[in-house]
Scaffold this motif. Structure first.
Motif, PDB file in Angstrom:
ATOM      1  N   ILE A 179      18.880  22.461  36.088  1.00  0.00           N
ATOM      2  CA  ILE A 179      18.521  23.433  37.120  1.00  0.00           C
ATOM      3  C   ILE A 179      17.108  23.972  36.878  1.00  0.00           C
ATOM      4  CG2 ILE A 179      19.082  25.725  38.031  1.00  0.00           C
ATOM      5  CD1 ILE A 179      22.035  25.029  37.599  1.00  0.00           C
TER       6      ILE A 179
ATOM      7  N   TRP B 180      28.647  27.394  39.418  1.00  0.00           N
ATOM      8  CA  TRP B 180      27.452  28.179  39.740  1.00  0.00           C
ATOM      9  C   TRP B 180      27.663  29.084  40.948  1.00  0.00           C
ATOM     10  CZ3 TRP B 180      23.491  28.521  36.450  1.00  0.00           C
ATOM     11  CH2 TRP B 180      23.467  27.585  35.400  1.00  0.00           C
TER      12      TRP B 180
ATOM     13  N   ASP C 265      28.952  20.205  36.742  1.00  0.00           N
ATOM     14  CA  ASP C 265      29.978  21.147  37.209  1.00  0.00           C
ATOM     15  C   ASP C 265      29.334  22.153  38.165  1.00  0.00           C
ATOM     16  OD1 ASP C 265      32.248  22.568  37.608  1.00  0.00           O
ATOM     17  OD2 ASP C 265      32.481  23.267  35.540  1.00  0.00           O
ATOM     18  N   PRO C 266      29.020  21.713  39.386  1.00  0.00           N
ATOM     19  CA  PRO C 266      28.293  22.601  40.315  1.00  0.00           C
ATOM     20  C   PRO C 266      29.125  23.782  40.798  1.00  0.00           C
ATOM     21  CG  PRO C 266      28.967  20.578  41.436  1.00  0.00           C
ATOM     22  CD  PRO C 266      29.282  20.388  39.984  1.00  0.00           C
ATOM     23  N   ASP C 267      30.457  23.631  40.853  1.00  0.00           N
ATOM     24  CA  ASP C 267      31.304  24.702  41.375  1.00  0.00           C
ATOM     25  C   ASP C 267      31.171  25.991  40.572  1.00  0.00           C
ATOM     26  OD1 ASP C 267      32.441  23.180  43.464  1.00  0.00           O
ATOM     27  OD2 ASP C 267      33.782  22.197  42.036  1.00  0.00           O
TER      28      ASP C 267
ATOM     29  N   LEU D 146      18.264  25.720  47.756  1.00  0.00           N
ATOM     30  CA  LEU D 146      19.164  26.118  46.679  1.00  0.00           C
ATOM     31  C   LEU D 146      19.132  27.636  46.485  1.00  0.00           C
ATOM     32  CD1 LEU D 146      21.058  25.242  44.331  1.00  0.00           C
ATOM     33  CD2 LEU D 146      19.012  25.057  42.904  1.00  0.00           C
TER      34      LEU D 146
ATOM     35  N   VAL E 248      26.881  24.030  46.295  1.00  0.00           N
ATOM     36  CA  VAL E 248      27.446  22.910  45.519  1.00  0.00           C
ATOM     37  C   VAL E 248      26.792  21.593  45.932  1.00  0.00           C
ATOM     38  CG1 VAL E 248      29.539  21.551  45.139  1.00  0.00           C
ATOM     39  CG2 VAL E 248      29.653  24.048  45.067  1.00  0.00           C
TER      40      VAL E 248
ATOM     41  N   ASN F 263      23.800  21.136  47.218  1.00  0.00           N
ATOM     42  CA  ASN F 263      22.428  21.089  46.697  1.00  0.00           C
ATOM     43  C   ASN F 263      22.406  20.781  45.201  1.00  0.00           C
ATOM     44  OD1 ASN F 263      21.034  21.613  49.105  1.00  0.00           O
ATOM     45  ND2 ASN F 263      21.360  23.829  48.907  1.00  0.00           N
ATOM     46  N   LEU F 264      23.338  21.360  44.465  1.00  0.00           N
ATOM     47  CA  LEU F 264      23.380  21.120  43.017  1.00  0.00           C
ATOM     48  C   LEU F 264      23.779  19.684  42.710  1.00  0.00           C
ATOM     49  CD1 LEU F 264      25.025  24.463  41.801  1.00  0.00           C
ATOM     50  CD2 LEU F 264      22.684  23.707  41.406  1.00  0.00           C
ATOM     51  N   ARG F 265      24.669  19.126  43.505  1.00  0.00           N
ATOM     52  CA  ARG F 265      25.086  17.743  43.265  1.00  0.00           C
ATOM     53  C   ARG F 265      23.928  16.771  43.472  1.00  0.00           C
ATOM     54  NH1 ARG F 265      31.017  18.289  46.086  1.00  0.00           N
ATOM     55  NH2 ARG F 265      32.154  18.804  44.177  1.00  0.00           N
TER      56      ARG F 265
ATOM     57  N   ILE G  63      24.179  17.798  38.804  1.00  0.00           N
ATOM     58  CA  ILE G  63      24.803  18.850  38.010  1.00  0.00           C
ATOM     59  C   ILE G  63      26.271  18.481  37.788  1.00  0.00           C
ATOM     60  CG2 ILE G  63      25.355  21.295  37.862  1.00  0.00           C
ATOM     61  CD1 ILE G  63      22.357  20.577  37.708  1.00  0.00           C
TER      62      ILE G  63
ATOM     63  N   ASP H 187      23.545  21.342  32.157  1.00  0.00           N
ATOM     64  CA  ASP H 187      23.370  21.673  33.570  1.00  0.00           C
ATOM     65  C   ASP H 187      22.265  22.708  33.759  1.00  0.00           C
ATOM     66  OD1 ASP H 187      25.292  19.921  34.367  1.00  0.00           O
ATOM     67  OD2 ASP H 187      26.850  21.407  34.756  1.00  0.00           O
TER      68      ASP H 187
END
Length: 400
Positions: free
Chosen positions: A87, A330, A326-328, A98, A316, A318-320, A324, A83
């Motif tokens: 990023i 972050w 496991d975005p949670d 983000l 979350v 934006n990361l998805r 990613i 991940d």
């Protein structure tokens, strides 16, 4: 499951981690080599052989369990590192939303912390964030670490006792060998003495025509008595040597089992200490109590919660978009998204933990292989035991 420490660490915190890393090298206890075939010969009775098979199977099962647990952790750490690479690879022109949501999260989190009256609460922001991240598992972790610490004390005491027994047996063996040399010297001296006396008596009888029958008989009696004594003591020493070697092999076998428990327990504790950045269960318990006090204070200041939750969702989301896994997670390390130095430090810590897990997997894989080799040596040595061994392997669900 998580492996990150989210916010800035001070120098003393990093020094503490370096000291803790050194502990691993010091706890790599060397397992003494035992000839599996000779070891199997020592268990010449059916109950002893069954116990030998059972111990080997239990060793394999325990090593397999340790490997499986470490692999789960290893896969999680690897996923987080992947991940991080994703990023880092996000183009600059696509990072605005983000990084904006990450900054909002950091600001709102600091504001919420500032709302609280924490004069009587001794916990840093970094420790608070860490407790918050592992909130669900820490109560159970405290109990687990405490039990492992108590178990480690027992294992250390067992190691000391077995090391003492092993040293005593080595000393006894050396004493027996010295006694054998002493008997050998006595035998040589008596032999020369008897030959010399007989020669002397023969010379006296032939030169002076004296009757030397009584001296002859007494000399022969002395020789017989001496020979019986030397023979008896030599036989007894051989028996004592064999018995001492058996006891020594047994002590080494038990000591190796205890060392395995010591290494696994120490590595497990070291990993838990490193994970939570503490030195004992009591320290973790104290931090947890301080965290609970701080959390109780925090409940009074929830005016910014909705806004923080909103930006958490934005982060979350934006990361998805960038796949990613496991975005949670972050949410708790948003600073790493905007601070490359923080990202580098997080990556370093993860690589260190992955290396520790790799060492743990390799160590227990070697133990498992040794256990398999024991079983195979026993079958090769005595094929009549193959059925018994196969039944034990099925009982423990072990495949060779």
């Amino acid at each position: 499951m998580g492996f990150f420490n989210w916010f800035k660490r001070d120098k003393s915190d990093r020094d503490e981690n370096e000291d803790r890393d050194n502990i691993v090298d010091e706890t790599q206890v060397e397992i003494e080599k035992v000839n599996f075939e000779k070891e199997a010969d020592n268990y010449d009775s059916t109950p002893k052989r069954k116990k030998y098979i059972q111990d080997s199977c239990e060793s394999i099962v325990e090593a397999s369990r340790q490997i499986d647990e470490a692999k789960v952790e290893y896969q999680a750490v690897t996923s987080y590192l992947t991940d991080m690479q994703k990023i880092d690879a996000i183009p600059v022109e696509e990072r605005a939303d983000l990084e904006d949501s990450a900054r909002k999260i950091i600001t709102l989190t600091r504001d919420r912390t500032g709302y609280q009256n924490r004069k009587d609460i001794k916990i840093t922001d970094v420790q608070y964030q860490h407790m918050e991240q592992y909130e669900e598992e820490i109560p159970e972790e405290i109990i687990k670490i405490k039990k492992n610490e108590e178990y480690l004390i027992i294992v250390k005491n067992d190691m000391r006792a077995l090391e003492g027994e092993k040293g005593s047996l080595h000393f006894n063996k050396e004493e027996i060998l010295k006694q054998q040399q002493y008997l050998k010297g006595i035998a040589i001296i008596i032999s020369f003495l008897v030959v010399g006396l007989l020669s002397l008596f023969a010379t006296i009888a032939s030169v002076f025509y004296k009757n030397m029958m009584i001296p002859y008989i007494l000399t022969i009696i002395m020789a017989v008595i001496s020979a019986v004594y030397v023979f008896y003591e030599a036989r007894r020493n051989i028996y004592e040597t064999k018995l001492t070697e058996q006891k020594l092999n047994r002590a080494i076998g038990l000591l190796n089992k205890v060392k395995i428990k010591y290494v696994n327990t120490t590595n497990l504790l070291d990993y838990s200490y490193n994970k939570h950045r503490v030195n004992s269960s009591s320290e973790l318990k104290y931090l947890w109590e301080q965290y609970m006090k701080a959390k109780d204070e925090e409940r009074r200041y929830k005016n910014n919660t909705e806004l923080l939750n909103y930006y958490n969702e934005v982060l979350v989301k934006n990361l998805r978009k960038f796949k990613i896994a496991d975005p949670d997670i972050w949410i708790y390390q948003a600073i790493a998204i905007i601070d490359n130095r923080e990202m580098v430090e997080v990556r370093h810590r993860l690589n260190v933990r992955r290396a520790k897990l790799r060492e743990r997997i390799d160590y227990n894989t070697k133990l498992k292989q040794d256990g398999m080799e024991k079983i195979q040596k026993l079958i090769s040595k005595d094929p009549d035991w193959k059925k018994e061994v196969v039944e034990s392997l099925k009982k423990y669900d072990i495949n060779i």
